[in-house]
Structures are given as C-alpha cells and as structure tokens.
Write a protein that holds these residues in place. Structure first.
Motif, PDB file in Angstrom:
ATOM      1  N   GLU A 144      -1.900  94.986  57.736  1.00 51.23           N
ATOM      2  CA  GLU A 144      -1.636  95.654  58.843  1.00 51.23           C
ATOM      3  C   GLU A 144      -0.418  96.613  58.890  1.00 51.23           C
ATOM      4  O   GLU A 144       0.377  96.558  58.210  1.00 51.23           O
ATOM      5  N   GLU A 145      -0.639  97.688  59.597  1.00 52.75           N
ATOM      6  CA  GLU A 145       0.584  98.627  59.680  1.00 52.75           C
ATOM      7  C   GLU A 145       1.269  98.217  61.053  1.00 52.75           C
ATOM      8  O   GLU A 145       0.861  98.328  62.050  1.00 52.75           O
ATOM      9  N   ILE A 146       2.567  98.022  60.863  1.00 53.11           N
ATOM     10  CA  ILE A 146       3.406  97.638  61.995  1.00 53.11           C
ATOM     11  C   ILE A 146       4.823  98.471  62.242  1.00 53.11           C
ATOM     12  O   ILE A 146       5.511  98.356  61.388  1.00 53.11           O
ATOM     13  N   THR A 147       4.357  99.366  63.144  1.00 58.96           N
ATOM     14  CA  THR A 147       5.437 100.640  63.069  1.00 58.96           C
ATOM     15  C   THR A 147       6.811  99.729  63.552  1.00 58.96           C
ATOM     16  O   THR A 147       7.098  98.811  64.396  1.00 58.96           O
ATOM     17  N   GLY A 148       7.786 100.260  62.679  1.00 57.25           N
ATOM     18  CA  GLY A 148       9.212  99.743  63.063  1.00 57.25           C
ATOM     19  C   GLY A 148       9.420  98.557  62.079  1.00 57.25           C
ATOM     20  O   GLY A 148      10.849  98.299  62.029  1.00 57.25           O
ATOM     21  N   LYS A 149       8.573  97.933  61.447  1.00 64.15           N
ATOM     22  CA  LYS A 149       8.942  96.900  60.477  1.00 64.15           C
ATOM     23  C   LYS A 149       9.645  97.108  59.393  1.00 64.15           C
ATOM     24  O   LYS A 149      10.556  96.504  58.957  1.00 64.15           O
ATOM     25  N   GLY A 150       9.526  98.346  58.730  1.00 64.63           N
ATOM     26  CA  GLY A 150      10.263  98.540  57.584  1.00 64.63           C
ATOM     27  C   GLY A 150      11.695  98.903  58.038  1.00 64.63           C
ATOM     28  O   GLY A 150      12.766  98.512  57.127  1.00 64.63           O
ATOM     29  N   ILE A 151      11.814  99.463  59.026  1.00 61.01           N
ATOM     30  CA  ILE A 151      13.483  99.705  59.659  1.00 61.01           C
ATOM     31  C   ILE A 151      14.061  98.557  59.800  1.00 61.01           C
ATOM     32  O   ILE A 151      14.939  98.224  59.554  1.00 61.01           O
ATOM     33  N   LEU A 152      13.271  97.323  60.486  1.00 62.88           N
ATOM     34  CA  LEU A 152      14.097  96.081  60.800  1.00 62.88           C
ATOM     35  C   LEU A 152      14.247  95.483  59.468  1.00 62.88           C
ATOM     36  O   LEU A 152      15.379  94.879  59.318  1.00 62.88           O
ATOM     37  N   ASN A 153      13.293  95.481  58.445  1.00 60.01           N
ATOM     38  CA  ASN A 153      13.647  94.556  57.246  1.00 60.01           C
ATOM     39  C   ASN A 153      14.643  95.296  56.493  1.00 60.01           C
ATOM     40  O   ASN A 153      15.654  94.744  55.979  1.00 60.01           O
ATOM     41  N   ASN A 154      14.799  96.769  56.601  1.00 61.97           N
ATOM     42  CA  ASN A 154      15.937  97.354  55.770  1.00 61.97           C
ATOM     43  C   ASN A 154      17.288  96.963  56.429  1.00 61.97           C
ATOM     44  O   ASN A 154      18.262  96.561  55.473  1.00 61.97           O
ATOM     45  N   LYS A 155      17.288  97.058  57.709  1.00 57.41           N
ATOM     46  CA  LYS A 155      18.486  96.744  58.467  1.00 57.41           C
ATOM     47  C   LYS A 155      19.005  95.292  58.210  1.00 57.41           C
ATOM     48  O   LYS A 155      20.141  94.915  57.853  1.00 57.41           O
ATOM     49  N   ILE A 156      17.992  94.558  58.334  1.00 55.76           N
ATOM     50  CA  ILE A 156      18.329  92.947  58.134  1.00 55.76           C
ATOM     51  C   ILE A 156      18.838  92.614  56.682  1.00 55.76           C
ATOM     52  O   ILE A 156      19.820  92.081  56.490  1.00 55.76           O
ATOM     53  N   THR A 157      18.081  93.358  55.980  1.00 51.34           N
ATOM     54  CA  THR A 157      18.454  92.848  54.507  1.00 51.34           C
ATOM     55  C   THR A 157      19.721  93.447  54.061  1.00 51.34           C
ATOM     56  O   THR A 157      20.459  92.995  53.528  1.00 51.34           O
ATOM     57  N   SER A 158      19.862  94.643  54.741  1.00 47.43           N
ATOM     58  CA  SER A 158      21.267  95.368  54.457  1.00 47.43           C
ATOM     59  C   SER A 158      22.555  94.368  54.783  1.00 47.43           C
ATOM     60  O   SER A 158      23.449  94.279  54.277  1.00 47.43           O
ATOM     61  N   LEU A 159      22.228  93.992  56.114  1.00 43.56           N
ATOM     62  CA  LEU A 159      23.322  93.085  56.708  1.00 43.56           C
ATOM     63  C   LEU A 159      23.116  91.872  55.881  1.00 43.56           C
ATOM     64  O   LEU A 159      24.702  91.508  55.742  1.00 43.56           O
ATOM     65  N   ILE A 160      22.488  91.221  55.446  1.00 42.09           N
ATOM     66  CA  ILE A 160      22.360  90.036  54.856  1.00 42.09           C
ATOM     67  C   ILE A 160      23.230  90.234  53.443  1.00 42.09           C
ATOM     68  O   ILE A 160      24.087  89.428  53.122  1.00 42.09           O
ATOM     69  N   PHE A 161      22.524  91.199  52.596  1.00 46.99           N
ATOM     70  CA  PHE A 161      23.393  91.438  51.341  1.00 46.99           C
ATOM     71  C   PHE A 161      25.051  91.720  51.398  1.00 46.99           C
ATOM     72  O   PHE A 161      25.479  91.429  50.434  1.00 46.99           O
ATOM     73  N   THR A 162      25.240  92.620  52.435  1.00 43.99           N
ATOM     74  CA  THR A 162      26.715  92.708  52.672  1.00 43.99           C
ATOM     75  C   THR A 162      27.272  91.585  52.876  1.00 43.99           C
ATOM     76  O   THR A 162      28.564  91.194  52.238  1.00 43.99           O
ATOM     77  N   LYS A 163      26.994  90.704  53.783  1.00 42.37           N
ATOM     78  CA  LYS A 163      27.445  89.346  53.968  1.00 42.37           C
ATOM     79  C   LYS A 163      27.538  88.853  52.686  1.00 42.37           C
ATOM     80  O   LYS A 163      28.596  87.886  52.469  1.00 42.37           O
ATOM     81  N   LEU A 164      26.426  88.720  52.191  1.00 39.71           N
ATOM     82  CA  LEU A 164      26.618  87.621  50.891  1.00 39.71           C
ATOM     83  C   LEU A 164      27.565  88.145  49.869  1.00 39.71           C
ATOM     84  O   LEU A 164      28.060  87.435  49.275  1.00 39.71           O
ATOM     85  N   GLN A 165      27.622  89.552  49.772  1.00 39.55           N
ATOM     86  CA  GLN A 165      28.683  90.193  48.834  1.00 39.55           C
ATOM     87  C   GLN A 165      29.997  89.818  49.332  1.00 39.55           C
ATOM     88  O   GLN A 165      30.747  89.370  48.627  1.00 39.55           O
ATOM     89  N   GLU A 166      30.163  89.896  50.528  1.00 43.30           N
ATOM     90  CA  GLU A 166      31.711  89.136  51.015  1.00 43.30           C
ATOM     91  C   GLU A 166      31.939  87.902  50.653  1.00 43.30           C
ATOM     92  O   GLU A 166      32.972  87.374  50.672  1.00 43.30           O
ATOM     93  N   ALA A 167      30.823  87.013  50.704  1.00 46.89           N
ATOM     94  CA  ALA A 167      30.924  85.710  50.325  1.00 46.89           C
ATOM     95  C   ALA A 167      30.928  85.500  48.543  1.00 46.89           C
ATOM     96  O   ALA A 167      31.042  84.355  48.448  1.00 46.89           O
ATOM     97  N   GLY A 168      30.847  86.717  48.101  1.00 43.04           N
ATOM     98  CA  GLY A 168      31.148  86.389  46.577  1.00 43.04           C
ATOM     99  C   GLY A 168      29.749  86.329  45.812  1.00 43.04           C
ATOM    100  O   GLY A 168      29.803  86.016  44.432  1.00 43.04           O
TER     101      GLY A 168
END
Ligand code: C5P
Length: 238
Positions: A41-65
């Motif tokens: 299915e195409e779900i409008t806005g899903k790509g933006i949400l996943n990009n933002k969430i992944t970016s936040l989580i990877f940033t937090k993980l990098q801060e955690a080493g």
C-alpha cells in the motif's frame, strides 16, 4: 552535496550516489509492504515519519557510542549515510514473545523473555528470508565466526540502549530487526534503519501496538501510530 545516480531501489527506500566519495543519499518512500511484499500500500507521509524516527534513533545511538553508517538527516524524507557493504543478514532481537517466533515455537505472545533472543535470517526475498544458524552463516561465508560473535554482541548492546530510549517514552521494545555493513576498512557498522517498520513497539500502559503490525494486521491508522512514536521521541511531524 549533489545527488547522483540511483544505485538501488528497495521496498521502502531509494539509494543514490553523491559527488562525495563513500557517501550515499537515502530517500524514504511512502510504500508499506508486508509478508514478503504480498501486502502492499502507499501510505502518504510514512517515508517522512520513518526518516525522522530513524534519524533521531541513530543520532541517540551514536551519542551512546554505537557506531553506524548514519551521517545526517538532509530533509524530511532524506538522509546521508556512509557507504557500506551490507552483510545479507537480518539480525532480530526479541525481548517479549511475538510474531514469527511465537508462531514457530507455538508459544503465546506478550511473555517477557529473561535473556533476549538473537536470531539471524538470510536476506533473500526468493527464499522468504529463512531463519538460519551461526553454522549456516559460516557455511555461506557471510561472516567469520569472530564476526558472528561481534554481530551478536553489538545486537545485544544496541538492544540495551534502545530498551532505555523506549522506556523513557512509555513504550516496550518487543523485538526489532537490524542490519550491519562493512566499511572500506572492514569495520562492522550498524546500517539500514530503525523505525516502527522494523520494531515492535507496544505502549507500556495500554499495550496499543505502535508499529507496522498496525498495517500487517489491519489494526487502524498507521501514520497516527508512527506520529505518536515520533512526537514522544521529541521529534516534530509536518
Ligand atoms: O516477523 P518477525 O516476528 O520475525 O519479526 C521480528 C521483528 O523484525 C519485528 O519487529 C519485525 O518488524 C522485524 N522485521 C523486519 N523486516 C523483516 C522481518 C522482520 O523489520 N523482513
């Protein structure tokens, strides 16, 4: 930085070259797929949400080493990553019984696992990503025995850090899938994405599912669930 040619298009992302050596441009798509692409299915806005969430989580993980391929978020739906050679394994970590493991072993969902389970699945759409053992990884020459130990160790470390992040926002990390790649020096880095597409996330109080099971099992509005995760993590949706 200039976006170059399309290198690869997967179910959820497109990968482009850039004019900078060793750096790739990732575009998150709005497609939702499940059951090895059978449900789509195409779900409008899903790509933006996943990009933002992944970016936040990877940033937090990098801060955690935790070293990863993540460089930076470029826009709502795009990010820059280091080019790595992906190890064709899906590494799954489980803290609470659910999904394919509960089905395979004939156990009920929702039971806490005292020692998190780490599993390897072969990334192969034609074979349906089969569960494989350490010996299969070795036999198929996907990673050395030392690297298998390193992958498991890293997966457990990432799990502990992620459990903490999600606990802070009132969410149980039930299970998740990660992928790793080797950089040009052979160093193993966390790669791909970590988002509600790749994790099972249950609200601690209500047990509401805030992940891709909403799509897989037709449980309601996927973007509402993903927006909740994004805003609880401190991000803003557009
Ligand atoms: O389906 P299963 O229970 O094995 O999934 C375990 C975890 O791995 C879930 O969080 C699921 O979202 C994730 N997963 C994934 N990509 C796959 C298979 C599983 O992100 N191809």
């Amino acid at each position: 930085m200039e976006k170059g040619q399309l290198l690869y298009e997967g179910k959820a992302k497109r990968l482009y070259a850039t004019d900078k050596q060793g750096i790739l441009w990732v575009e998150y798509k709005d497609s939702a797929t499940a059951f090895n692409g059978e449900k789509k299915e195409e779900i409008t806005g899903k790509g933006i949400l996943n990009n933002k969430i992944t970016s936040l989580i990877f940033t937090k993980l990098q801060e955690a080493g935790i070293a990863s391929h993540f460089v930076k978020q470029l826009s709502d739906h795009e990010q820059l990553v280091q080019s790595v050679s992906i190890i064709p394994l899906e590494v799954v970590v489980r803290n609470i019984t659910a999904g394919s493991m509960a089905k395979r072993l004939g156990i009920e969902e929702g039971v806490a696992i005292s020692r998190p389970v780490v599993e390897f699945y072969l990334k192969d759409d034609e074979l349906g990503d089969p569960l494989i053992t350490d010996d299969h990884v070795d036999m198929l020459k996907l990673a050395t025995a030392e690297e298998v130990a390193e992958l498991k160790q890293k997966a457990r470390e990432i799990n502990q850090v992620l459990i903490g992040f999600f606990k802070e926002i009132g969410v149980d990390l039930v299970d998740f899938k990660i992928e790793f790649g080797r950089d040009s020096n052979g160093q193993i880095l966390l790669a791909d994405e970590i988002s509600p597409d790749t994790c099972r996330l249950w609200d601690m109080e209500t047990k509401q599912k805030l992940d891709k099971d909403v799509f897989r099992r037709n449980l309601g509005n996927l973007t509402e669930a993903y927006e909740l995760i994004l805003t609880r993590l401190g991000g803003q949706h557009s």
